[in-house]
Design a protein around this motif. Sequence first.
Motif, PDB file in Angstrom:
ATOM      1  N   UNK A  85       0.831  -1.192   0.000  1.00  0.00           N
ATOM      2  CA  UNK A  85       0.000   0.000   0.000  1.00  0.00           C
ATOM      3  C   UNK A  85       0.867   1.244   0.000  1.00  0.00           C
ATOM      4  N   UNK A  86       0.423   2.278  -0.715  1.00  0.00           N
ATOM      5  CA  UNK A  86       1.153   3.545  -0.780  1.00  0.00           C
ATOM      6  C   UNK A  86       1.220   4.197   0.599  1.00  0.00           C
ATOM      7  N   UNK A  87       2.363   4.825   0.863  1.00  0.00           N
ATOM      8  CA  UNK A  87       2.527   5.545   2.120  1.00  0.00           C
ATOM      9  C   UNK A  87       2.840   4.665   3.317  1.00  0.00           C
ATOM     10  N   UNK A  88       3.172   3.416   3.094  1.00  0.00           N
ATOM     11  CA  UNK A  88       3.467   2.495   4.199  1.00  0.00           C
ATOM     12  C   UNK A  88       4.914   2.020   4.127  1.00  0.00           C
ATOM     13  N   UNK A  89       5.450   1.698   5.296  1.00  0.00           N
ATOM     14  CA  UNK A  89       6.789   1.121   5.406  1.00  0.00           C
ATOM     15  C   UNK A  89       6.680  -0.393   5.522  1.00  0.00           C
ATOM     16  N   UNK A  90       7.638  -1.064   4.938  1.00  0.00           N
ATOM     17  CA  UNK A  90       7.741  -2.518   5.028  1.00  0.00           C
ATOM     18  C   UNK A  90       9.202  -2.872   5.269  1.00  0.00           C
ATOM     19  N   UNK A  91       9.442  -4.090   5.718  1.00  0.00           N
ATOM     20  CA  UNK A  91      10.800  -4.608   5.845  1.00  0.00           C
ATOM     21  C   UNK A  91      10.913  -5.885   5.030  1.00  0.00           C
ATOM     22  N   UNK A  92      11.994  -6.006   4.296  1.00  0.00           N
ATOM     23  CA  UNK A  92      12.276  -7.222   3.535  1.00  0.00           C
ATOM     24  C   UNK A  92      13.436  -7.938   4.223  1.00  0.00           C
ATOM     25  N   UNK A  93      13.382  -9.268   4.187  1.00  0.00           N
ATOM     26  CA  UNK A  93      14.432 -10.097   4.772  1.00  0.00           C
ATOM     27  C   UNK A  93      14.793 -11.194   3.798  1.00  0.00           C
ATOM     28  N   UNK A  94      16.007 -11.647   3.900  1.00  0.00           N
ATOM     29  CA  UNK A  94      16.451 -12.817   3.135  1.00  0.00           C
ATOM     30  C   UNK A  94      17.112 -13.782   4.120  1.00  0.00           C
ATOM     31  N   UNK A  95      16.937 -15.049   3.891  1.00  0.00           N
ATOM     32  CA  UNK A  95      17.576 -16.082   4.700  1.00  0.00           C
ATOM     33  C   UNK A  95      18.349 -16.978   3.754  1.00  0.00           C
ATOM     34  N   UNK A  96      19.607 -17.204   4.050  1.00  0.00           N
ATOM     35  CA  UNK A  96      20.429 -18.092   3.226  1.00  0.00           C
ATOM     36  C   UNK A  96      20.937 -19.249   4.078  1.00  0.00           C
ATOM     37  N   UNK A  97      21.032 -20.399   3.430  1.00  0.00           N
ATOM     38  CA  UNK A  97      21.533 -21.590   4.101  1.00  0.00           C
ATOM     39  C   UNK A  97      22.239 -22.471   3.081  1.00  0.00           C
ATOM     40  N   UNK A  98      22.841 -23.497   3.547  1.00  0.00           N
ATOM     41  CA  UNK A  98      23.519 -24.442   2.660  1.00  0.00           C
ATOM     42  C   UNK A  98      22.519 -25.272   1.881  1.00  0.00           C
ATOM     43  N   UNK A  99      23.020 -26.185   1.022  1.00  0.00           N
ATOM     44  CA  UNK A  99      22.149 -26.961   0.144  1.00  0.00           C
ATOM     45  C   UNK A  99      21.165 -27.867   0.885  1.00  0.00           C
TER      46      UNK A  99
END
Length: 130
Positions: A15-29
């Motif tokens: 939505x316009x005018x809103x803050x969000x947070x993005x995350x990434x998770x990495x791991x081995x195979x």
Amino acid sequence: DDQVTTVQLSECGLLRGRYYYAFAYVTGPEGGLNGTLSPAVEIFVPTASNNFAMEPRLLATPRISGVQFSFAATQEFGLAWVMMIEAWKAHELTIAGVKSFTNAVGNSNCRRASLAIGTATQEVVLAESS
């Protein structure tokens, strides 16, 4: 091996005018829980879908027959509506009014609808006979 991975997320319903947070998770195979979670990446969705990188400005002395000016937008792809209105009516101006050319002066050559724009400087000539 320095390899950059670009991930594009779409149809997120932001939505316009809103803050969000993005995350990434990495791991081995093996995909286990012994990987690393990224710090938060703050995302703000602007309230306007586009903005001026350069405000409209005159390029030449206005003439009775028309005016020449330029502007630049912040978004790579967008649209613009351009018109002129008598100064005493400016207090009535709305976005819908600009898009429908309410109270616009001049003929159809003195206005532009759905003009494709980008981040490059746009030079616009509004004249009685273009």
